[in-house]
Write a protein that holds these residues in place. Structure first.
Motif, PDB file in Angstrom:
ATOM      1  N   MET A  20     -22.078   9.791 -22.165  1.00 36.43           N
ATOM      2  CA  MET A  20     -21.229  10.931 -22.464  1.00 36.43           C
ATOM      3  C   MET A  20     -20.101  11.034 -21.432  1.00 36.43           C
ATOM      4  SD  MET A  20     -22.357  14.833 -22.946  1.00 36.43           S
ATOM      5  CE  MET A  20     -22.830  14.843 -21.241  1.00 36.43           C
ATOM      6  N   THR A  21     -18.958  11.443 -21.902  1.00 32.54           N
ATOM      7  CA  THR A  21     -17.781  11.530 -21.031  1.00 32.54           C
ATOM      8  C   THR A  21     -17.320  12.984 -20.958  1.00 32.54           C
ATOM      9  OG1 THR A  21     -17.084   9.331 -21.750  1.00 32.54           O
ATOM     10  CG2 THR A  21     -15.409  10.700 -20.708  1.00 32.54           C
ATOM     11  N   LEU A  22     -16.965  13.414 -19.768  1.00 27.04           N
ATOM     12  CA  LEU A  22     -16.391  14.747 -19.608  1.00 27.04           C
ATOM     13  C   LEU A  22     -14.870  14.592 -19.696  1.00 27.04           C
ATOM     14  CD1 LEU A  22     -17.105  17.719 -18.943  1.00 27.04           C
ATOM     15  CD2 LEU A  22     -16.556  17.171 -16.577  1.00 27.04           C
ATOM     16  N   VAL A  23     -14.304  15.137 -20.754  1.00 26.14           N
ATOM     17  CA  VAL A  23     -12.852  15.038 -20.931  1.00 26.14           C
ATOM     18  C   VAL A  23     -12.223  16.345 -20.461  1.00 26.14           C
ATOM     19  CG1 VAL A  23     -10.971  14.665 -22.567  1.00 26.14           C
ATOM     20  CG2 VAL A  23     -13.166  13.528 -22.929  1.00 26.14           C
ATOM     21  N   ARG A  24     -11.237  16.205 -19.602  1.00 30.37           N
ATOM     22  CA  ARG A  24     -10.614  17.382 -18.992  1.00 30.37           C
ATOM     23  C   ARG A  24      -9.142  17.438 -19.418  1.00 30.37           C
ATOM     24  NH1 ARG A  24     -11.743  16.173 -13.669  1.00 30.37           N
ATOM     25  NH2 ARG A  24     -13.804  17.060 -13.908  1.00 30.37           N
ATOM     26  N   PHE A  25      -8.768  18.533 -20.048  1.00 29.16           N
ATOM     27  CA  PHE A  25      -7.378  18.731 -20.469  1.00 29.16           C
ATOM     28  C   PHE A  25      -6.724  19.726 -19.524  1.00 29.16           C
ATOM     29  CE2 PHE A  25      -9.684  17.786 -24.450  1.00 29.16           C
ATOM     30  CZ  PHE A  25      -8.975  16.668 -24.856  1.00 29.16           C
ATOM     31  N   ILE A  26      -5.580  19.349 -18.979  1.00 29.44           N
ATOM     32  CA  ILE A  26      -4.864  20.242 -18.058  1.00 29.44           C
ATOM     33  C   ILE A  26      -3.550  20.647 -18.717  1.00 29.44           C
ATOM     34  CG2 ILE A  26      -3.875  20.454 -15.744  1.00 29.44           C
ATOM     35  CD1 ILE A  26      -5.790  18.281 -14.843  1.00 29.44           C
ATOM     36  N   SER A  27      -3.242  21.928 -18.660  1.00 26.47           N
ATOM     37  CA  SER A  27      -2.001  22.397 -19.280  1.00 26.47           C
ATOM     38  C   SER A  27      -0.799  21.849 -18.512  1.00 26.47           C
ATOM     39  CB  SER A  27      -1.958  23.924 -19.320  1.00 26.47           C
ATOM     40  OG  SER A  27      -1.993  24.439 -18.007  1.00 26.47           O
ATOM     41  N   ALA A  28       0.373  21.895 -19.145  1.00 26.93           N
ATOM     42  CA  ALA A  28       1.571  21.289 -18.556  1.00 26.93           C
ATOM     43  C   ALA A  28       1.870  21.845 -17.163  1.00 26.93           C
ATOM     44  CB  ALA A  28       2.760  21.508 -19.488  1.00 26.93           C
ATOM     45  N   ASP A  29       1.650  23.130 -16.970  1.00 27.46           N
ATOM     46  CA  ASP A  29       1.955  23.713 -15.658  1.00 27.46           C
ATOM     47  C   ASP A  29       0.743  23.691 -14.712  1.00 27.46           C
ATOM     48  OD1 ASP A  29       0.281  25.622 -16.653  1.00 27.46           O
ATOM     49  OD2 ASP A  29       1.728  27.268 -16.617  1.00 27.46           O
ATOM     50  N   GLY A  30      -0.357  23.120 -15.181  1.00 28.94           N
ATOM     51  CA  GLY A  30      -1.532  22.979 -14.327  1.00 28.94           C
ATOM     52  C   GLY A  30      -2.383  24.237 -14.222  1.00 28.94           C
ATOM     53  N   SER A  31      -1.984  25.293 -14.905  1.00 25.90           N
ATOM     54  CA  SER A  31      -2.695  26.567 -14.735  1.00 25.90           C
ATOM     55  C   SER A  31      -3.990  26.652 -15.535  1.00 25.90           C
ATOM     56  CB  SER A  31      -1.785  27.741 -15.117  1.00 25.90           C
ATOM     57  OG  SER A  31      -1.524  27.695 -16.507  1.00 25.90           O
ATOM     58  N   LYS A  32      -4.088  25.862 -16.607  1.00 25.01           N
ATOM     59  CA  LYS A  32      -5.288  25.978 -17.450  1.00 25.01           C
ATOM     60  C   LYS A  32      -6.006  24.644 -17.553  1.00 25.01           C
ATOM     61  CE  LYS A  32      -2.913  28.636 -20.493  1.00 25.01           C
ATOM     62  NZ  LYS A  32      -2.345  28.508 -21.777  1.00 25.01           N
ATOM     63  N   ILE A  33      -7.314  24.692 -17.381  1.00 24.86           N
ATOM     64  CA  ILE A  33      -8.118  23.481 -17.515  1.00 24.86           C
ATOM     65  C   ILE A  33      -9.187  23.731 -18.564  1.00 24.86           C
ATOM     66  CG2 ILE A  33      -9.698  21.912 -16.336  1.00 24.86           C
ATOM     67  CD1 ILE A  33      -8.208  22.491 -13.751  1.00 24.86           C
ATOM     68  N   ARG A  34      -9.317  22.796 -19.489  1.00 28.18           N
ATOM     69  CA  ARG A  34     -10.345  22.924 -20.525  1.00 28.18           C
ATOM     70  C   ARG A  34     -11.171  21.642 -20.481  1.00 28.18           C
ATOM     71  NH1 ARG A  34     -11.019  24.920 -26.108  1.00 28.18           N
ATOM     72  NH2 ARG A  34     -13.256  24.549 -26.309  1.00 28.18           N
ATOM     73  N   GLU A  35     -12.481  21.779 -20.420  1.00 21.07           N
ATOM     74  CA  GLU A  35     -13.333  20.590 -20.367  1.00 21.07           C
ATOM     75  C   GLU A  35     -14.206  20.518 -21.612  1.00 21.07           C
ATOM     76  OE1 GLU A  35     -13.849  19.933 -15.591  1.00 21.07           O
ATOM     77  OE2 GLU A  35     -15.369  21.109 -16.620  1.00 21.07           O
ATOM     78  N   VAL A  36     -14.317  19.332 -22.157  1.00 22.83           N
ATOM     79  CA  VAL A  36     -15.187  19.127 -23.315  1.00 22.83           C
ATOM     80  C   VAL A  36     -15.998  17.847 -23.109  1.00 22.83           C
ATOM     81  CG1 VAL A  36     -13.635  20.306 -24.942  1.00 22.83           C
ATOM     82  CG2 VAL A  36     -13.442  17.832 -24.640  1.00 22.83           C
ATOM     83  N   ARG A  59      -3.145  15.371 -18.892  1.00 23.46           N
ATOM     84  CA  ARG A  59      -2.318  16.581 -18.784  1.00 23.46           C
ATOM     85  C   ARG A  59      -1.330  16.606 -19.936  1.00 23.46           C
ATOM     86  NH1 ARG A  59       2.263  17.595 -16.096  1.00 23.46           N
ATOM     87  NH2 ARG A  59       2.326  15.648 -14.945  1.00 23.46           N
ATOM     88  N   MET A  60      -1.010  17.783 -20.385  1.00 27.00           N
ATOM     89  CA  MET A  60      -0.007  17.925 -21.428  1.00 27.00           C
ATOM     90  C   MET A  60       1.368  17.661 -20.820  1.00 27.00           C
ATOM     91  SD  MET A  60      -1.867  18.623 -23.957  1.00 27.00           S
ATOM     92  CE  MET A  60      -3.415  17.992 -23.287  1.00 27.00           C
ATOM     93  N   PRO A  61       2.266  17.023 -21.561  1.00 29.00           N
ATOM     94  CA  PRO A  61       3.581  16.733 -20.985  1.00 29.00           C
ATOM     95  C   PRO A  61       4.373  18.011 -20.704  1.00 29.00           C
ATOM     96  CG  PRO A  61       3.470  16.040 -23.284  1.00 29.00           C
ATOM     97  CD  PRO A  61       2.108  16.512 -22.910  1.00 29.00           C
TER      98      PRO A  61
END
Ligand code: FES
Length: 111
Positions: free
Chosen positions: A1-17, A100-102
């Motif tokens: 299993m992999t922990l995928v981490r999405f970071i918003s463009a400005d770095g303020s929000k992190i979502r992990e799935v 990270r989002m562009p």
């Protein structure tokens, strides 16, 4: 299993799935409410699924195809760690994958 981490463009929000091998990054991102339009639904014809991959993770990914590299030329805010999320499938043995989002999103989504 992999922990995928999405970071918003400005770095303020992190979502992990959590993800299983074989899952496609674009679908994981959309299921996690990330602002990736993916207009062509993974047909490699739009570049609206552009993400910036963490440097260490980037080195681990299979190389992009020529088509992917050509499309990335048209994406906004491209960096040398840019990839198309529809061309990344989770692989066995990846502990984490951080993207990270562009910076400037061309397709305004109001998010
Ligand atoms: Fe269109 Fe990835 S969804 S290129």
């Amino acid at each position: 299993m992999t922990l995928v981490r999405f970071i918003s463009a400005d770095g303020s929000k992190i979502r992990e799935v959590e993800a299983e091998p074989g899952e496609r990054l674009l679908w994981l991102a959309q299921a996690a409410d990330q602002p990736l339009e993916g207009t062509c639904e993974g047909q490699m014809a739009c570049s609206t699924c552009h993400v910036i991959v963490d440097a260490a993770d980037f080195a681990r990914l299979p190389s992009p195809s020529e088509e992917e590299e050509d499309l990335l030329d048209f994406a906004a805010s491209v960096t040398r760690h840019s990839r198309l999320a529809c061309q990344i499938w989770i692989e066995e043995g990846w502990e984490t994958l951080t993207v990270r989002m562009p910076g400037s999103v061309r397709n305004m989504q109001g998010r």
